[in-house]
Scaffold this motif. Structure first.
Motif, PDB file in Angstrom:
ATOM      1  N   UNK A   1      10.646  -5.498  -3.947  1.00  0.00           N
ATOM      2  CA  UNK A   1       9.826  -5.759  -5.130  1.00  0.00           C
ATOM      3  C   UNK A   1       8.802  -6.873  -4.891  1.00  0.00           C
ATOM      4  N   UNK A   2       8.840  -7.521  -3.737  1.00  0.00           N
ATOM      5  CA  UNK A   2       8.062  -8.739  -3.492  1.00  0.00           C
ATOM      6  C   UNK A   2       6.592  -8.597  -3.862  1.00  0.00           C
ATOM      7  N   UNK A   3       5.960  -7.546  -3.364  1.00  0.00           N
ATOM      8  CA  UNK A   3       4.544  -7.316  -3.646  1.00  0.00           C
ATOM      9  C   UNK A   3       4.327  -6.081  -4.516  1.00  0.00           C
ATOM     10  N   UNK A   4       5.433  -5.612  -5.097  1.00  0.00           N
ATOM     11  CA  UNK A   4       5.366  -4.473  -6.014  1.00  0.00           C
ATOM     12  C   UNK A   4       6.427  -4.674  -7.091  1.00  0.00           C
ATOM     13  N   UNK A   5       6.160  -5.572  -8.042  1.00  0.00           N
ATOM     14  CA  UNK A   5       7.161  -5.909  -9.065  1.00  0.00           C
ATOM     15  C   UNK A   5       7.702  -4.708  -9.829  1.00  0.00           C
ATOM     16  N   UNK A   6       6.905  -3.638  -9.932  1.00  0.00           N
ATOM     17  CA  UNK A   6       7.357  -2.455 -10.657  1.00  0.00           C
ATOM     18  C   UNK A   6       8.529  -1.765  -9.968  1.00  0.00           C
TER      19      UNK A   6
ATOM     20  N   UNK B   1       9.712 -16.623  -5.069  1.00  0.00           N
ATOM     21  CA  UNK B   1       8.707 -17.437  -5.748  1.00  0.00           C
ATOM     22  C   UNK B   1       7.413 -17.536  -4.946  1.00  0.00           C
ATOM     23  N   UNK B   2       7.486 -17.231  -3.637  1.00  0.00           N
ATOM     24  CA  UNK B   2       6.306 -17.290  -2.783  1.00  0.00           C
ATOM     25  C   UNK B   2       5.549 -15.959  -2.766  1.00  0.00           C
ATOM     26  N   UNK B   3       6.081 -14.949  -3.447  1.00  0.00           N
ATOM     27  CA  UNK B   3       5.492 -13.615  -3.451  1.00  0.00           C
ATOM     28  C   UNK B   3       4.968 -13.282  -4.849  1.00  0.00           C
ATOM     29  N   UNK B   4       4.357 -12.113  -4.982  1.00  0.00           N
ATOM     30  CA  UNK B   4       3.792 -11.696  -6.271  1.00  0.00           C
ATOM     31  C   UNK B   4       4.842 -11.644  -7.373  1.00  0.00           C
ATOM     32  N   UNK B   5       6.048 -11.232  -7.016  1.00  0.00           N
ATOM     33  CA  UNK B   5       7.072 -10.999  -8.028  1.00  0.00           C
ATOM     34  C   UNK B   5       7.571 -12.292  -8.663  1.00  0.00           C
ATOM     35  N   UNK B   6       7.538 -13.406  -7.925  1.00  0.00           N
ATOM     36  CA  UNK B   6       8.083 -14.658  -8.439  1.00  0.00           C
ATOM     37  C   UNK B   6       9.603 -14.631  -8.483  1.00  0.00           C
ATOM     38  N   UNK B   7      10.194 -15.748  -8.862  1.00  0.00           N
ATOM     39  CA  UNK B   7      11.639 -15.801  -9.014  1.00  0.00           C
ATOM     40  C   UNK B   7      12.387 -15.723  -7.698  1.00  0.00           C
ATOM     41  N   UNK B   8      13.562 -15.081  -7.735  1.00  0.00           N
ATOM     42  CA  UNK B   8      14.357 -14.967  -6.518  1.00  0.00           C
ATOM     43  C   UNK B   8      14.909 -13.564  -6.381  1.00  0.00           C
TER      44      UNK B   8
ATOM     45  N   UNK C   1       0.815  -1.225   0.000  1.00  0.00           N
ATOM     46  CA  UNK C   1       0.000   0.000   0.000  1.00  0.00           C
ATOM     47  C   UNK C   1       0.843   1.267   0.000  1.00  0.00           C
ATOM     48  N   UNK C   2       2.119   1.150   0.376  1.00  0.00           N
ATOM     49  CA  UNK C   2       2.960   2.341   0.464  1.00  0.00           C
ATOM     50  C   UNK C   2       3.138   3.012  -0.892  1.00  0.00           C
ATOM     51  N   UNK C   3       2.959   2.271  -1.976  1.00  0.00           N
ATOM     52  CA  UNK C   3       3.234   2.791  -3.308  1.00  0.00           C
ATOM     53  C   UNK C   3       2.049   3.496  -3.958  1.00  0.00           C
TER      54      UNK C   3
END
Length: 268
Positions: free
Chosen positions: A165-170, A200-207, A125-127
């Motif tokens: 970036x976990x929940x904000x891939x941008x 991989x457990x978050x929205x962003x995926x990967x590592x 939500x901070x973004x």
């Protein structure tokens, strides 16, 4: 040699199972060295357990250390159990944390920035109401904190250095020179960074960190290590072989783990 330096357990309040389950899972997967690195207490807070769902109580810390040391002895000859901790980095409380850690025989300490300006890096939500300029400033403050943690001399490893970036891939698309400057600083301070597969457990995926950051880390001579950031035993060493292959493709020739605060280099 397979190793995993970033695992949690039930004391932190958001992971499942006791420490021994993570050790047993590691043995089943052929892991040679398993690091136990649960979240440090909030030592700078006046209360013993201000955030039960985030980190262990301060009064529980010695029990944590003693349990890992007992398991280190119990499993000797089957797997190397390493005593670690994932420490929050709060500059205003750094000396208090440093003094507490000096009392115990840690094999390594992971320094992780989990808050920027008092707000969790995982708070999506901070973004929402920030301008592009404010987003850039937030990212720069995050890397400023990581840079301070590298210079502090408290840590052997810096944890998940682009986890914001976990929940904000941008987040990855926000342009700033701060990332490269921080990687250069980490290289100069001779601190390792982890490849952390919990993204991989978050929205962003990967590592964490992304491949482009790993390429820059290699350019700046930054050492790397591996951590699954497992919060369930099943995730111990998750994607270890995949990460190993990718690092070789990028150009790394070795990675490392730690024993008694000394770096041990392992060929990829």
């Amino acid at each position: 040699m397979m190793f995993d330096l970033h695992t949690h357990h039930e004391r932190c309040g958001h992971a499942d199972g006791p420490i021994e389950k993570y050790i047993e899972a590691a043995i089943e997967k052929g892991v040679a060295a398993i690091g136990i690195s649960d979240h440090s207490p909030y030592f700078g807070h006046k209360d013993d357990h201000p955030n039960p769902g985030i980190a262990m109580a301060a009064s529980e810390f010695e029990n944590y250390v003693n349990e890992v040391l007992q398991l280190k002895e119990k499993y000797a000859g089957r797997i190397e159990v390493l005593l670690g901790v994932e420490s929050d980095f709060f500059p205003e409380h750094a000396e208090k944390y440093r003094g507490i850690y000096a009392k115990y025989p840690f094999d390594y300490i992971i320094g992780s920035v989990h808050q920027v300006e008092g707000v969790s890096i995982f708070n999506r939500n901070r973004w929402k109401k920030l301008t592009e300029k404010q987003k850039q400033q937030t990212k720069e403050r995050y890397y400023e904190m990581i840079g301070h943690s590298a210079k502090s001399g408290m840590f052997d490893i810096l944890g998940h250095i682009d986890a914001m970036k976990a929940y904000y891939p941008a987040f990855s698309d926000i342009q700033t020179e701060a990332v490269d400057k921080t990687l250069q600083l980490i290289g100069e301070c001779d601190i390792a960074i982890e490849i952390n597969t919990s993204g991989k457990m978050k929205d962003v995926g990967g590592w964490y960190p992304a491949d482009d950051m790993l390429e820059r880390a290699l350019f700046h001579g930054v050492k790397v290590t591996f951590g699954s950031d497992a919060h369930v035993p099943e995730r111990v060493a998750d994607d270890w072989e995949f990460v190993r292959g990718r690092l070789k493709e990028i150009g790394f020739r070795e990675w490392c783990y730690f024993r008694r605060r000394e770096r041990v280099l392992v060929e990829l």
